[in-house]
Design a protein around this motif. Sequence first.
Motif, PDB file in Angstrom:
ATOM      1  N   SER A  57      26.863  16.341 -62.175  1.00 36.52           N
ATOM      2  CA  SER A  57      27.576  17.170 -61.200  1.00 36.52           C
ATOM      3  C   SER A  57      28.957  16.598 -60.911  1.00 36.52           C
ATOM      4  O   SER A  57      29.949  17.332 -60.871  1.00 36.52           O
ATOM      5  CB  SER A  57      26.760  17.272 -59.910  1.00 36.52           C
ATOM      6  N   ALA A  58      29.044  15.279 -60.719  1.00 38.03           N
ATOM      7  CA  ALA A  58      30.342  14.642 -60.462  1.00 38.03           C
ATOM      8  C   ALA A  58      31.269  14.812 -61.654  1.00 38.03           C
ATOM      9  O   ALA A  58      32.448  15.173 -61.496  1.00 38.03           O
ATOM     10  CB  ALA A  58      30.145  13.161 -60.138  1.00 38.03           C
ATOM     11  N   VAL A  59      30.746  14.586 -62.841  1.00 37.32           N
ATOM     12  CA  VAL A  59      31.567  14.706 -64.050  1.00 37.32           C
ATOM     13  C   VAL A  59      32.048  16.143 -64.224  1.00 37.32           C
ATOM     14  O   VAL A  59      33.206  16.385 -64.570  1.00 37.32           O
ATOM     15  CB  VAL A  59      30.788  14.201 -65.288  1.00 37.32           C
ATOM     16  N   SER A  60      31.188  17.111 -63.933  1.00 38.88           N
ATOM     17  CA  SER A  60      31.597  18.519 -64.075  1.00 38.88           C
ATOM     18  C   SER A  60      32.682  18.898 -63.077  1.00 38.88           C
ATOM     19  O   SER A  60      33.443  19.837 -63.318  1.00 38.88           O
ATOM     20  CB  SER A  60      30.383  19.455 -63.947  1.00 38.88           C
ATOM     21  N   ARG A  61      32.790  18.145 -61.953  1.00 46.68           N
ATOM     22  CA  ARG A  61      33.869  18.367 -60.981  1.00 46.68           C
ATOM     23  C   ARG A  61      35.153  17.654 -61.385  1.00 46.68           C
ATOM     24  O   ARG A  61      36.151  17.719 -60.678  1.00 46.68           O
ATOM     25  CB  ARG A  61      33.465  17.844 -59.591  1.00 46.68           C
ATOM     26  N   GLY A  62      35.111  16.905 -62.503  1.00 47.17           N
ATOM     27  CA  GLY A  62      36.292  16.204 -62.971  1.00 47.17           C
ATOM     28  C   GLY A  62      36.373  14.741 -62.577  1.00 47.17           C
ATOM     29  O   GLY A  62      37.399  14.095 -62.770  1.00 47.17           O
ATOM     30  N   HIS A  66      32.665   5.731 -64.756  1.00 47.61           N
ATOM     31  CA  HIS A  66      32.681   4.657 -65.751  1.00 47.61           C
ATOM     32  C   HIS A  66      31.846   3.488 -65.255  1.00 47.61           C
ATOM     33  O   HIS A  66      31.918   3.126 -64.078  1.00 47.61           O
ATOM     34  CB  HIS A  66      34.108   4.160 -65.989  1.00 47.61           C
ATOM     35  N   ARG A  67      31.104   2.896 -66.164  1.00 46.37           N
ATOM     36  CA  ARG A  67      30.257   1.737 -65.861  1.00 46.37           C
ATOM     37  C   ARG A  67      30.574   0.664 -66.890  1.00 46.37           C
ATOM     38  O   ARG A  67      30.510   0.906 -68.094  1.00 46.37           O
ATOM     39  CB  ARG A  67      28.786   2.138 -65.955  1.00 46.37           C
ATOM     40  N   GLY A  94      27.186  12.081 -68.703  1.00 43.95           N
ATOM     41  CA  GLY A  94      28.650  12.134 -68.696  1.00 43.95           C
ATOM     42  C   GLY A  94      29.329  10.829 -68.338  1.00 43.95           C
ATOM     43  O   GLY A  94      30.553  10.752 -68.320  1.00 43.95           O
ATOM     44  N   GLU A  95      28.539   9.792 -68.043  1.00 41.80           N
ATOM     45  CA  GLU A  95      29.127   8.475 -67.767  1.00 41.80           C
ATOM     46  C   GLU A  95      29.699   7.898 -69.049  1.00 41.80           C
ATOM     47  O   GLU A  95      29.133   8.075 -70.126  1.00 41.80           O
ATOM     48  CB  GLU A  95      28.047   7.495 -67.290  1.00 41.80           C
ATOM     49  N   LYS A  96      30.776   7.166 -68.907  1.00 38.27           N
ATOM     50  CA  LYS A  96      31.299   6.334 -69.986  1.00 38.27           C
ATOM     51  C   LYS A  96      30.814   4.928 -69.658  1.00 38.27           C
ATOM     52  O   LYS A  96      30.997   4.440 -68.545  1.00 38.27           O
ATOM     53  CB  LYS A  96      32.822   6.355 -70.037  1.00 38.27           C
ATOM     54  N   THR A 161      33.127  -3.130 -75.178  1.00 40.68           N
ATOM     55  CA  THR A 161      32.776  -2.266 -76.300  1.00 40.68           C
ATOM     56  C   THR A 161      32.070  -1.014 -75.782  1.00 40.68           C
ATOM     57  O   THR A 161      31.121  -1.123 -74.990  1.00 40.68           O
ATOM     58  CB  THR A 161      31.827  -3.026 -77.259  1.00 40.68           C
ATOM     59  N   PRO A 162      32.513   0.173 -76.222  1.00 40.99           N
ATOM     60  CA  PRO A 162      31.824   1.400 -75.804  1.00 40.99           C
ATOM     61  C   PRO A 162      30.341   1.349 -76.173  1.00 40.99           C
ATOM     62  O   PRO A 162      29.957   0.771 -77.198  1.00 40.99           O
ATOM     63  CB  PRO A 162      32.543   2.506 -76.584  1.00 40.99           C
ATOM     64  N   HIS A 163      29.528   1.976 -75.338  1.00 41.21           N
ATOM     65  CA  HIS A 163      28.085   1.953 -75.541  1.00 41.21           C
ATOM     66  C   HIS A 163      27.709   2.361 -76.960  1.00 41.21           C
ATOM     67  O   HIS A 163      26.849   1.736 -77.588  1.00 41.21           O
ATOM     68  CB  HIS A 163      27.375   2.869 -74.527  1.00 41.21           C
ATOM     69  N   GLU A 164      28.337   3.393 -77.479  1.00 40.43           N
ATOM     70  CA  GLU A 164      27.988   3.920 -78.795  1.00 40.43           C
ATOM     71  C   GLU A 164      28.236   2.905 -79.904  1.00 40.43           C
ATOM     72  O   GLU A 164      27.656   3.007 -80.983  1.00 40.43           O
ATOM     73  CB  GLU A 164      28.784   5.210 -79.072  1.00 40.43           C
ATOM     74  N   GLU A 165      29.095   1.920 -79.642  1.00 44.97           N
ATOM     75  CA  GLU A 165      29.427   0.918 -80.671  1.00 44.97           C
ATOM     76  C   GLU A 165      28.764  -0.432 -80.423  1.00 44.97           C
ATOM     77  O   GLU A 165      28.695  -1.262 -81.341  1.00 44.97           O
ATOM     78  CB  GLU A 165      30.951   0.709 -80.716  1.00 44.97           C
TER      79      GLU A 165
END
Length: 169
Positions: A57-62, A66-67, A94-96, A161-165
């Motif tokens: 919801s927060a991310v959809s509001r813009g 980030h964590r 939607g968290e980074k 490092t981004p989570h995906e990496e």
Amino acid sequence: MTAVPDFDELLNNAQHTAYHLEMRDGYMLDGSYAAWKANGQLDPRNQWPWWYDLVSSAVSRGVAVHRARIISEPISSYIRFEHEVTGPLNVKAGEKVRWLPRRLATDIALPGNDFWLFDNTTLLINHFAGNGDMTGKEIVTDPAVAELCASAFDKVWERATPHEEYQPD
């Protein structure tokens, strides 16, 4: 001391950013962690649907959520648990999320406690016991403290490092 609003209220009132810095290798060893440790399986969206809904919801509001996690390597069992649930829960909401090995944080001036920083003005400071149990929270709005925490978060974020990496050993 300022009264501490519910986390939901703080995130729902954020307009631009919500940054979270975690610096411990273990937190509240609750039933979710115990279940994961026992069988290695957990469906985070079913376990924490309120978190997914709140963050998405927060991310959809813009709001940029980030964590950053500063971690010891080799990682603890608890951090392995966090890593496994981060993709299906935090990232999908939607968290980074980024990971920084502690050895790469030596020259960063870090605050003494984990925190959430909302819109670079309001800090929710989390206090923990040595075993990871939360012992309290406080709100800090002192601009100098917010600036210190924002600076620390920015430096950690740049190096992490981004989570995906990030692939734990």
